[in-house]
Design a protein around this motif. Structure first.
Motif, short mmCIF file in Angstrom:
data_model
loop_
_atom_site.label_atom_id
_atom_site.label_comp_id
_atom_site.label_asym_id
_atom_site.label_seq_id
_atom_site.Cartn_x
_atom_site.Cartn_y
_atom_site.Cartn_z
N LYS A 107 -7.27 -14.04 -1.29
CA LYS A 107 -6.85 -13.33 -0.07
C LYS A 107 -7.05 -14.18 1.17
CE LYS A 107 -7.36 -9.22 2.76
NZ LYS A 107 -5.90 -9.10 2.89
N SER A 128 -5.82 -7.03 -1.44
CA SER A 128 -6.79 -6.20 -0.73
C SER A 128 -8.18 -6.83 -0.85
CB SER A 128 -6.80 -4.78 -1.31
OG SER A 128 -7.34 -4.80 -2.63
N PHE A 129 -9.13 -6.30 -0.10
CA PHE A 129 -10.49 -6.84 -0.12
C PHE A 129 -11.18 -6.57 -1.46
CE2 PHE A 129 -9.64 -6.59 4.42
CZ PHE A 129 -10.10 -7.82 4.85
N SER A 130 -10.66 -5.64 -2.22
CA SER A 130 -11.25 -5.37 -3.54
C SER A 130 -10.67 -6.26 -4.63
CB SER A 130 -11.04 -3.89 -3.91
OG SER A 130 -9.65 -3.59 -3.99
N ASP A 131 -9.65 -7.06 -4.30
CA ASP A 131 -9.01 -7.92 -5.30
C ASP A 131 -9.77 -9.24 -5.44
OD1 ASP A 131 -7.01 -6.10 -5.86
OD2 ASP A 131 -5.68 -6.86 -4.29
N GLU A 154 0.83 -1.21 0.00
CA GLU A 154 0.00 0.00 0.00
C GLU A 154 0.87 1.26 0.00
OE1 GLU A 154 -2.91 0.05 3.02
OE2 GLU A 154 -3.95 -1.75 2.34
N LEU A 192 -3.82 0.84 -5.86
CA LEU A 192 -3.21 -0.36 -5.27
C LEU A 192 -3.24 -1.53 -6.24
CD1 LEU A 192 -1.97 -1.67 -2.75
CD2 LEU A 192 -4.28 -2.22 -1.99
#
Length: 708
Positions: free
Chosen positions: A526, A552-555, A276, A286
């Motif tokens: 993740k 990340s949680f968006s990946d 990050e 990111l």
């Protein structure tokens, strides 16, 4: 010899000490000992050349060597320029208006430039300067030069007029079409000549990215923002220690690649933990920043890929199997793309697969995608178990040989019956392979030819289990599920049986070690900690820089893919929603109907779980146990002799697992096991887990009392 003659040689004391130290192989105080001596026997030039040539850059770019990637790149370039052409064609009236408005200015500029050139007006300031300085000699020299230029240029201008004027007369009497073409050409030329310097004629079809071009200064700046002491020390020395081993280049047309050595003592893992901060230092989203270790190099060698677009937002190329095509499971099939937009492939034969992640990261979608790939091979027999019970695998129900969704008792009974049947199928296949002639089966494993031979029954079998922890943690059948699945993972791949398990709790209890240690392909989305990371990706993966914790949680859908190829890769799985999955499954069903391989659940086969055996565990134990205390493993052996069909699978387990199976089976009755002293076959005494007959009798009596 006289009194004045010396009786010994006089030598320098330092030289004598050095000789003595060399003879005794020890240092002497005050004498410098060289530890880095010149190597007279160093490598010859050929060896040194070979060492320097290890990391050769490819002559042909990677995208040109790969057929699918080459095709995708050519299609992208063609689509890009088709779009640009269409964009400008639709705006051609706007461009024509701009040219017409700028044509008068262009005409004035052309006339002014022509007169200035013809009469050498650009030299006038120099001549005036000579007049102001009263430099008669310089002025006369410049005047003679100007007169000679003007005489020649006037002649050239008259000749040009002699061409332009007749051409204008010809156009004036030409047909209207020719006049229109000439007018268009004239307006275009004069419009271009009259364009303002700060206002281009045409608009941009594609707005360039606002990101900076990646350079070494930007990379070093970003590394300096990580807060790693060794990097800060290197920057304080002017950046020494951060070395770029190759030029920063565009990679795949989708981003920049930088290969560099970090300062001594800094590992790639430290940078990945601060991804990050690295993205902040690069001023990129990111999802665009992907630092990776190089497995065959030292731990300080890093490949930094900085994409133009966020990986989780970038548009993926169309999946080749989306609308057409069949699959051969013995060959690699595309299932996702890397950071550069290139397809990553997976080969499902001769492997077992583990998928792990925290919830809501795309684990089930990835599992379903692999099942769709298997379904498109008409030889493959699918056994699908959705233990989450939400129906995520239901689009494949139309092609499944066995299918169940849920974790109720009847679902578990159905599954254990199927797994027992697969265990027997494993044994049958081993016998078939063993008895085949060597010229037919030289490697003692299933081949594409053997899999296509229906008479042998060696077709691929793919078992997919979502939320596999439900099986392995089951109070009654957990140990049996673990035993069978471990056997399938170890022996199944060579016999054409593929086990694919997915879990959102990748720990030792949810994912038994016998399975996690022997699975070949590993896909880790993740996860939250290094323990879960290594359970899926293998021991020491986190330590070696393969860290799914950095996602990340968006990946969503992005995972580390290990087991195929030299090194783990970051891959984004192809997104196939439920309606698209149903269409693909229907196409797979048509292939099966055509090949005559549709079977089981897809045909409405009424496969039922094994009927509940009419036996009483407590009564059976009392029937085989006469001693006050006895070991669990001994009890299981006797039970298997009493009822082979019921207790036989328990007896097939290892001694420790056999004892644990009985302990688990007795828990619902409130019977606890403990350490029991007994005698081994060779007469030695030992403490092992066991039961007391009185506790079994008491539990049976209590149950009878409750029933009454």
């Amino acid at each position: 010899m006289t009194d004045h003659e010396p009786t010994a040689d006089v030598v320098p004391i330092d030289a004598a000490r050095e000789r003595r130290a060399a003879a005794e192989d020890r240092p002497v105080e005050g004498v410098v000992v060289r530890v880095d001596r010149p190597d007279a026997d160093g490598p010859d030039w050929l060896t040194a050349l070979a060492e320097r040539s290890k990391d050769r850059r490819p002559i042909v770019p990677s995208w040109m060597r790969s057929g699918p990637e080459r095709t995708a790149t050519i299609k992208w370039v063609a689509a890009h320029y088709t779009y640009v052409a269409g964009y400008h064609v639709t705006r051609s009236p706007k461009y024509a208006g701009r040219l017409a408005m700028r044509a008068p200015v262009g005409l004035a500029r052309v006339v002014n430039s022509s007169l200035s050139w013809t009469f050498d007006l650009e030299g006038r300031p120099v001549r005036l300067d000579a007049v102001r300085r009263a430099d008669a000699e310089a002025y006369l020299r410049l005047s003679r030069q100007r007169d000679a230029r003007v005489r020649l240029r006037v002649v050239i201008a008259l000749l040009a007029l002699g061409v332009v004027v007749p051409a204008g007369l010809v156009v004036a009497f030409a047909p209207p079409g020719a006049q229109l073409c000439a007018l268009v050409v004239l307006v275009v030329v004069l419009g271009v000549a009259g364009r303002p310097a700060d206002r281009p004629l045409i608009d941009r079809a594609v707005v360039p990215t606002a990101h900076e071009k990646l350079s070494s200064d930007i990379v070093i700046r970003a590394l300096g923002a990580l807060g790693v002491p060794a990097i800060n020390q290197a920057l304080a020395r002017g950046g020494s220690g951060i070395n770029f081993v190759a030029p920063i280049t565009r990679d795949g047309g989708t981003g920049y690649r930088a290969d560099l050595d970090l300062p001594y003592g800094v590992t790639v893992a430290e940078v990945m933990d601060r991804r990050e901060k690295l993205a902040s230092g690069l001023r990129r989203p990111l999802g665009c920043v992907w630092p990776e270790a190089v497995p065959d190099q030292h731990t300080g060698r890093m490949v930094l890929f900085v994409g133009d677009q966020d990986m989780n937002k970038a548009k993926q190329p169309a999946w080749p199997l989306l609308k057409s095509g069949a699959v051969d499971l013995f060959k690699a099939q595309p299932f996702g793309t890397d950071q550069r937009g290139r397809f990553a492939s997976i080969t499902l034969m001769f492997v077992s697969v583990i998928i792990g992640s925290i919830p809501r990261m795309g684990k089930t979608f990835l599992l379903r995608l692999l099942c769709l790939i298997a379904a498109l091979d008409p030889r493959a027999e699918l056994h699908l178990y959705d233990l989450k019970g939400t129906g995520d695998l239901s689009p494949l129900e139309s092609v499944a040989h066995r299918y169940r969704a849920g974790e109720e008792d009847e679902d578990i009974a159905y599954a254990i019956s199927d797994m027992r049947a697969l265990k027997e199928e494993l044994r049958r296949r081993a016998k078939v392979i063993r008895n085949l002639p060597k010229d037919v089966c030289p490697e003692s494993k299933v081949t594409p030819e053997l899999a296509s031979n229906k008479s042998l029954g060696l077709h691929p079998i793919v078992i997919a289990v979502d939320e596999c922890q439900v099986w392995f943690e089951h109070a009654k059948y957990g140990d049996e599920f673990e035993s069978i699945c471990t056997d399938l993972v170890k022996r199944g791949p060579a016999l054409g049986i593929v086990l694919v398990v997915a879990t959102q709790r990748p720990d030792a209890k949810s994912l038994p070690t016998g399975i996690s240690a022997n699975a070949v392909l590993r896909l880790c989305l993740k996860v939250m900690g290094h323990t879960e990371n290594d359970m899926v990706l293998g021991t020491s993966a986190h330590k070696n820089g393969v860290r799914a914790t950095m996602f990340s949680f968006s990946d969503k859908g992005i995972c580390y893919y290990a087991g195929e190829g030299d090194a783990p890769r970051i891959t984004k799985s192809v997104y196939i929603d439920a309606p698209a999955a149903e269409k693909i499954a229907l196409r797979a069903r048509a292939l099966r109907v055509q090949a005559g391989t549709l079977s089981g659940h897809a045909l409405g086969d009424g496969f039922e779980a094994d009927a509940a055996p009419a036996f009483d565990l407590l009564a059976d134990i009392l029937g085989v146990v006469g001693e006050p205390k006895v070991w669990n493993e001994t009890v299981v052996t006797r039970l298997a002799e009493l009822r082979p069909a019921v207790y036989g699978p328990w007896a097939d387990l290892e001694p420790e697992a056999r004892a644990a199976q009985l302990t688990t089976a007795l828990k619902p009755y409130g019977v606890r096991t403990g350490q029991v002293w007994g005698t081994t076959e060779d007469g030695r005494g030992a403490n092992r887990r066991g039961i007391t007959r009185d506790e079994i009798a008491k539990a049976l009596a209590d149950r009878s009392f409750d029933a009454s």
